[in-house]
Design an enzyme around this catalytic site. Structure first.
Site, PDB file in Angstrom:
ATOM      1  N   ARG A  37       0.708  -1.304   0.055  1.00  0.00           N
ATOM      2  CA  ARG A  37      -0.131  -0.144  -0.044  1.00  0.00           C
ATOM      3  C   ARG A  37       0.698   1.094   0.008  1.00  0.00           C
ATOM      4  O   ARG A  37       0.597   2.208  -0.610  1.00  0.00           O
ATOM      5  CB  ARG A  37      -0.862  -0.222   1.333  1.00  0.00           C
ATOM      6  CG  ARG A  37      -1.876   1.124   1.401  1.00  0.00           C
ATOM      7  CD  ARG A  37      -3.442   0.386   0.941  1.00  0.00           C
ATOM      8  NE  ARG A  37      -3.932   1.551   0.982  1.00  0.00           N
ATOM      9  CZ  ARG A  37      -4.873   1.757  -0.327  1.00  0.00           C
ATOM     10  NH1 ARG A  37      -4.972   0.731  -1.048  1.00  0.00           N
ATOM     11  NH2 ARG A  37      -5.516   2.707  -0.179  1.00  0.00           N
ATOM     12  N   CYS A  74      -2.902  -5.286   2.084  1.00  0.00           N
ATOM     13  CA  CYS A  74      -3.801  -6.454   2.794  1.00  0.00           C
ATOM     14  C   CYS A  74      -5.182  -5.907   2.134  1.00  0.00           C
ATOM     15  O   CYS A  74      -5.676  -4.584   2.221  1.00  0.00           O
ATOM     16  CB  CYS A  74      -3.649  -6.267   4.131  1.00  0.00           C
ATOM     17  SG  CYS A  74      -2.073  -7.069   4.755  1.00  0.00           S
ATOM     18  N   ARG A  83     -10.252   0.538  -0.177  1.00  0.00           N
ATOM     19  CA  ARG A  83      -9.469   1.315   0.260  1.00  0.00           C
ATOM     20  C   ARG A  83      -9.203   2.431  -0.779  1.00  0.00           C
ATOM     21  O   ARG A  83      -7.973   2.690  -1.388  1.00  0.00           O
ATOM     22  CB  ARG A  83      -8.071   0.524   0.614  1.00  0.00           C
ATOM     23  CG  ARG A  83      -8.264  -0.443   1.544  1.00  0.00           C
ATOM     24  CD  ARG A  83      -6.708  -1.194   2.140  1.00  0.00           C
ATOM     25  NE  ARG A  83      -6.116  -0.307   2.970  1.00  0.00           N
ATOM     26  CZ  ARG A  83      -4.880  -0.584   3.396  1.00  0.00           C
ATOM     27  NH1 ARG A  83      -4.608  -2.107   3.302  1.00  0.00           N
ATOM     28  NH2 ARG A  83      -4.108  -0.122   4.051  1.00  0.00           N
ATOM     29  N   PRO A  84     -10.079   3.323  -0.589  1.00  0.00           N
ATOM     30  CA  PRO A  84     -10.099   4.542  -1.723  1.00  0.00           C
ATOM     31  C   PRO A  84      -9.037   5.435  -1.464  1.00  0.00           C
ATOM     32  O   PRO A  84      -8.203   5.591  -0.357  1.00  0.00           O
ATOM     33  CB  PRO A  84     -11.391   5.143  -1.542  1.00  0.00           C
ATOM     34  CG  PRO A  84     -11.874   4.740   0.140  1.00  0.00           C
ATOM     35  CD  PRO A  84     -11.281   3.577   0.265  1.00  0.00           C
ATOM     36  N   ILE A  85      -8.501   6.420  -2.592  1.00  0.00           N
ATOM     37  CA  ILE A  85      -7.422   7.304  -2.376  1.00  0.00           C
ATOM     38  C   ILE A  85      -7.985   8.587  -2.614  1.00  0.00           C
ATOM     39  O   ILE A  85      -7.138   9.250  -2.967  1.00  0.00           O
ATOM     40  CB  ILE A  85      -6.371   6.861  -3.302  1.00  0.00           C
ATOM     41  CG1 ILE A  85      -6.463   6.370  -4.547  1.00  0.00           C
ATOM     42  CG2 ILE A  85      -5.406   5.712  -2.670  1.00  0.00           C
ATOM     43  CD1 ILE A  85      -5.508   6.534  -5.509  1.00  0.00           C
ATOM     44  N   ASP A  86      -9.179   8.925  -2.790  1.00  0.00           N
ATOM     45  CA  ASP A  86      -9.799  10.002  -3.183  1.00  0.00           C
ATOM     46  C   ASP A  86      -9.313  11.119  -2.444  1.00  0.00           C
ATOM     47  O   ASP A  86      -9.004  12.523  -2.978  1.00  0.00           O
ATOM     48  CB  ASP A  86     -11.547   9.910  -2.973  1.00  0.00           C
ATOM     49  CG  ASP A  86     -11.946   9.635  -1.566  1.00  0.00           C
ATOM     50  OD1 ASP A  86     -11.359   8.687  -1.093  1.00  0.00           O
ATOM     51  OD2 ASP A  86     -12.484  10.456  -0.939  1.00  0.00           O
ATOM     52  N   GLN A  87      -8.972  10.918  -0.947  1.00  0.00           N
ATOM     53  CA  GLN A  87      -8.420  12.279  -0.390  1.00  0.00           C
ATOM     54  C   GLN A  87      -6.920  12.524  -0.753  1.00  0.00           C
ATOM     55  O   GLN A  87      -6.685  13.834  -0.629  1.00  0.00           O
ATOM     56  CB  GLN A  87      -8.595  11.891   1.168  1.00  0.00           C
ATOM     57  CG  GLN A  87      -9.931  11.485   1.705  1.00  0.00           C
ATOM     58  CD  GLN A  87     -10.799  12.750   1.292  1.00  0.00           C
ATOM     59  OE1 GLN A  87     -10.580  13.865   1.854  1.00  0.00           O
ATOM     60  NE2 GLN A  87     -12.083  12.456   0.685  1.00  0.00           N
ATOM     61  N   ASP A 147      -5.423  -1.560  13.801  1.00  0.00           N
ATOM     62  CA  ASP A 147      -4.611  -2.508  13.351  1.00  0.00           C
ATOM     63  C   ASP A 147      -4.392  -3.488  14.801  1.00  0.00           C
ATOM     64  O   ASP A 147      -3.522  -4.432  14.839  1.00  0.00           O
ATOM     65  CB  ASP A 147      -3.105  -1.897  13.178  1.00  0.00           C
ATOM     66  CG  ASP A 147      -3.021  -1.465  11.890  1.00  0.00           C
ATOM     67  OD1 ASP A 147      -3.907  -1.766  11.067  1.00  0.00           O
ATOM     68  OD2 ASP A 147      -2.054  -0.376  11.341  1.00  0.00           O
ATOM     69  N   ILE A 159     -12.966   1.535  10.982  1.00  0.00           N
ATOM     70  CA  ILE A 159     -12.141   2.137   9.849  1.00  0.00           C
ATOM     71  C   ILE A 159     -12.201   1.338   8.631  1.00  0.00           C
ATOM     72  O   ILE A 159     -12.142   1.856   7.417  1.00  0.00           O
ATOM     73  CB  ILE A 159     -10.662   1.967  10.452  1.00  0.00           C
ATOM     74  CG1 ILE A 159     -10.473   2.670  11.894  1.00  0.00           C
ATOM     75  CG2 ILE A 159      -9.507   2.806   9.496  1.00  0.00           C
ATOM     76  CD1 ILE A 159     -10.949   4.266  11.967  1.00  0.00           C
TER      77      ILE A 159
HETATM   78  C1  EPZ Z   1      -2.449   2.893   7.166  1.00  0.00           C
HETATM   79  O1  EPZ Z   1      -3.382   2.555   6.007  1.00  0.00           O
HETATM   80  C2  EPZ Z   1      -1.713   1.733   7.340  1.00  0.00           C
HETATM   81  N1  EPZ Z   1      -0.879   1.348   6.341  1.00  0.00           N
HETATM   82  C3  EPZ Z   1      -2.640   0.586   7.846  1.00  0.00           C
HETATM   83  O2  EPZ Z   1      -1.896  -0.345   8.384  1.00  0.00           O
HETATM   84  C4  EPZ Z   1      -3.577   1.002   8.998  1.00  0.00           C
HETATM   85  O3  EPZ Z   1      -4.497   0.101   9.305  1.00  0.00           O
HETATM   86  C5  EPZ Z   1      -4.232   2.383   8.581  1.00  0.00           C
HETATM   87  O4  EPZ Z   1      -3.182   3.336   8.287  1.00  0.00           O
HETATM   88  C6  EPZ Z   1      -5.143   2.980   9.739  1.00  0.00           C
HETATM   89  O5  EPZ Z   1      -4.378   3.301  10.905  1.00  0.00           O
HETATM   90  C7  EPZ Z   1       0.111   2.169   5.949  1.00  0.00           C
HETATM   91  O6  EPZ Z   1       0.612   2.854   6.891  1.00  0.00           O
HETATM   92  C8  EPZ Z   1       0.844   1.481   4.926  1.00  0.00           C
HETATM   93  P1  EPZ Z   1      -5.991   5.539   6.102  1.00  0.00           P
HETATM   94  P2  EPZ Z   1      -4.009   3.777   5.006  1.00  0.00           P
HETATM   95  O7  EPZ Z   1      -5.753   6.303   4.821  1.00  0.00           O
HETATM   96  O8  EPZ Z   1      -3.021   4.787   4.969  1.00  0.00           O
HETATM   97  C9  EPZ Z   1     -10.567   5.769   4.263  1.00  0.00           C
HETATM   98  C10 EPZ Z   1      -1.243  -2.613   8.634  1.00  0.00           C
HETATM   99  O9  EPZ Z   1      -1.720  -3.822   9.187  1.00  0.00           O
HETATM  100  N2  EPZ Z   1      -9.604   6.494   3.159  1.00  0.00           N
HETATM  101  O10 EPZ Z   1      -5.841   5.990   7.340  1.00  0.00           O
HETATM  102  O11 EPZ Z   1      -4.703   2.913   3.970  1.00  0.00           O
HETATM  103  C11 EPZ Z   1     -10.103   4.390   4.440  1.00  0.00           C
HETATM  104  O12 EPZ Z   1     -10.914   3.935   3.472  1.00  0.00           O
HETATM  105  C12 EPZ Z   1      -1.822  -1.732   7.754  1.00  0.00           C
HETATM  106  O13 EPZ Z   1      -0.048  -2.341   9.168  1.00  0.00           O
HETATM  107  C13 EPZ Z   1     -10.738   7.203   2.389  1.00  0.00           C
HETATM  108  O14 EPZ Z   1     -11.783   7.245   2.356  1.00  0.00           O
HETATM  109  O15 EPZ Z   1      -5.209   3.977   6.123  1.00  0.00           O
HETATM  110  C14 EPZ Z   1     -10.227   3.972   5.927  1.00  0.00           C
HETATM  111  O16 EPZ Z   1     -11.714   3.583   6.147  1.00  0.00           O
HETATM  112  C15 EPZ Z   1      -3.222  -2.291   7.215  1.00  0.00           C
HETATM  113  N3  EPZ Z   1     -10.130   7.868   1.358  1.00  0.00           N
HETATM  114  C16 EPZ Z   1      -9.882   5.382   6.628  1.00  0.00           C
HETATM  115  O17 EPZ Z   1      -9.994   6.339   5.653  1.00  0.00           O
HETATM  116  C17 EPZ Z   1      -8.630   8.152   1.172  1.00  0.00           C
HETATM  117  O18 EPZ Z   1      -8.067   8.987   0.217  1.00  0.00           O
HETATM  118  C18 EPZ Z   1      -8.430   5.207   7.028  1.00  0.00           C
HETATM  119  O19 EPZ Z   1      -7.413   4.985   6.162  1.00  0.00           O
HETATM  120  C19 EPZ Z   1      -7.842   7.485   1.983  1.00  0.00           C
HETATM  121  C20 EPZ Z   1      -8.313   6.736   3.341  1.00  0.00           C
END
Ligand code: EPZ
Length: 431
Positions: free
Chosen positions: A94, A118, A123-127, A306, A328
């Site tokens: 990721r 994983c 897991r969107p990346i819109d933000q 996590d 989450i």
């Molecule tokens: C990070 O993922 C970690 N990964 C994850 O760890 C961890 O579970 C997560 O943060 C939450 O703490 C890495 O650092 C590589 P988010 P990330 O952006 O960055 C939504 C592990 O086991 N979202 O904080 O992908 C998303 O769907 C892994 O070590 C949007 O809607 O998490 C989620 O519901 C698994 N739009 C929430 O935000 C976006 O553009 C939080 O996601 C981005 C996210």
């Protein structure tokens, strides 16, 4: 036969364990280290698979990487010759998306394959995209790639619609080299967000407020060399804290920042463990049957997603009915089916698991569905009667360094095996 863990459960884990550097901080810091043409030294790097994959991807675009020792790396990004990262292997992690923010900040252009990681839900990346656009970049998704380019990046006021670690860090990186001021509102407050900000500041960036809801970044022209040590891994530490809880053990977990573990310590105390805090260590002692509780995952300082599988494994062994709510990621209950094979009584409805505690687990043959779920199932195996065999341990090795060796040093009967013969040998040795 692929590698498996074999465990004979039932031993209380007792002793001391050293926690390594935070995987999720390290991945972002490694990506950010290419933002200067000078050499950067990163210390306390966890020696785990996700880190090796990211380093490999960086090498492929011309970054010079020198492993100084197992946990220290020297990085030089002055020879980057390619701003496109499309290798198949990078899709597996990721954190590849951090190269977007880093390259966009430095070269105003980047193209990275859509990230994988994983499978724990959508897991969107819109933000991330919203942030890059606000800084003046064009962003397109085509042929499985995210392409982004800007004539120049200009500071902006960005309000995140959801609290996201990934987008907060990515925007912070790009904005560090933008013209003018950027404000990120509703920013993620996780310890690794703070660590990446501290790292960028040590390279000459001007970032204030990391660790609060509002991060202010004053763009600088360029970044310079630094030597930086990654913070300890909150989730690795939390996993060993729960290992003490489920095995009725006594573990001193060293090289941690106890403040980062508060939500985890609070739940352990609620379910009947003793937690003692020191300057850079925590000791978890558990001597009686655990009690039920309720827990909901939330962004930091809430209980981490996590750690949800690990607390699930503990609560399924606790007295009474517990409720776990995952807020989450929607697909983080994949350990439940496996745990049911070991005797757990759990019903999942939407994002909630209703857990009726049982008094023991029995060993079974199970698979690791993802990184944290896999680690949690190892804990279940350590608490179970008899032998547990866990498949697909490559997921666990994405994020835990020498997991079985650290567990062995605490008295666990666990080994990594690759053949039926080794399985028989383990059974004889431990039987
Ligand atoms: C990070 O993922 C970690 N990964 C994850 O760890 C961890 O579970 C997560 O943060 C939450 O703490 C890495 O650092 C590589 P988010 P990330 O952006 O960055 C939504 C592990 O086991 N979202 O904080 O992908 C998303 O769907 C892994 O070590 C949007 O809607 O998490 C989620 O519901 C698994 N739009 C929430 O935000 C976006 O553009 C939080 O996601 C981005 C996210």
């Amino acid at each position: 036969m692929l590698e498996q863990y074999i465990i004979r459960g039932g031993n209380p884990l007792v002793g001391e364990v050293e926690i390594g550097g935070a995987k999720n901080a390290a991945l972002a810091i490694l990506a950010a280290s290419i933002m200067t043409d000078e050499s950067v030294i990163i210390e306390n790097l966890p020696n785990v698979r996700d880190v090796s994959v990211l380093l490999q991807a960086m090498e492929a675009i011309g970054v010079v990487i020198e492993r100084l020792d197992k946990h220290t790396v020297k990085i030089n990004g002055s020879m980057i010759h390619d701003l496109t990262i499309d290798k198949d292997y990078i899709k597996k992690i990721r954190a590849s998306y951090y190269l977007l923010g880093a390259l966009l900040g430095k070269y105003k252009k980047a193209e990275v394959a859509l990230p994988g990681g994983c499978n724990i839900g959508s897991r969107p990346i819109d933000q991330h995209i919203k942030g890059f656009r606000a800084l003046g970049a064009e962003v397109k998704i085509a042929h499985g790639m995210i392409q982004t380019e800007a004539e120049r990046l200009t500071g902006s006021h960005i309000y995140l619609d959801v609290v996201t670690v990934g987008a907060t860090i990515n925007i912070m990186m790009a904005a560090a080299l933008a013209d003018g001021k950027t404000i990120i509102e509703n920013a993620a407050k996780e310890p690794h967000v703070v660590d990446v900000a501290n790292f960028l500041n040590s390279m000459g960036a001007n970032i204030k407020g990391a660790g609060t809801d509002v991060i202010r970044i004053k763009g600088v022209e360029k970044l310079h060399k630094t030597t930086y040590s990654v913070i300890p891994d909150q989730i690795e530490a939390g996993t060993f804290m729960f290992a003490a809880a489920v095995t009725k053990g006594d573990i001193m977990i060293k090289n941690v920042i106890p403040k980062h573990l508060e939500s985890i310590s609070a739940k352990l105390i609620e379910i009947g463990c003793e937690v003692e805090e020191f300057d850079d260590a925590v000791r978890v002692v558990c001597s009686k049957r655990l009690r039920h509780t309720q827990v909901k995952t939330l962004p930091y300082p809430g209980f981490p997603t996590d750690m949800q599988p690990q607390i699930g494994v503990a609560l399924a062994l606790s007295e009474g009915t517990s409720i776990v709510t995952e807020s989450i990621f929607e697909n983080r209950f994949k350990y439940v089916d496996e745990l049911s094979c070991m005797g757990a009584n759990i019903k999942v409805e939407g994002n909630t698991a209703i857990i009726e505690g049982v008094s023991k687990y029995t060993g079974a043959k199970i698979s690791a569905p993802d990184l944290r779920a896999g680690a949690a199932l190892v804990l279940a195996g350590l608490a179970a009667d008899g032998i547990t065999v866990i498949d697909d341990i490559m997921y666990i090795e994405r994020g835990y360094e020498e997991f079985h060796i650290k567990l062995q040093s605490l008295g666990a009967q666990i080994d990594k095996v690759t053949s039926e013969k080794e399985i028989q040998k383990f059974k004889l040795k431990t039987g």
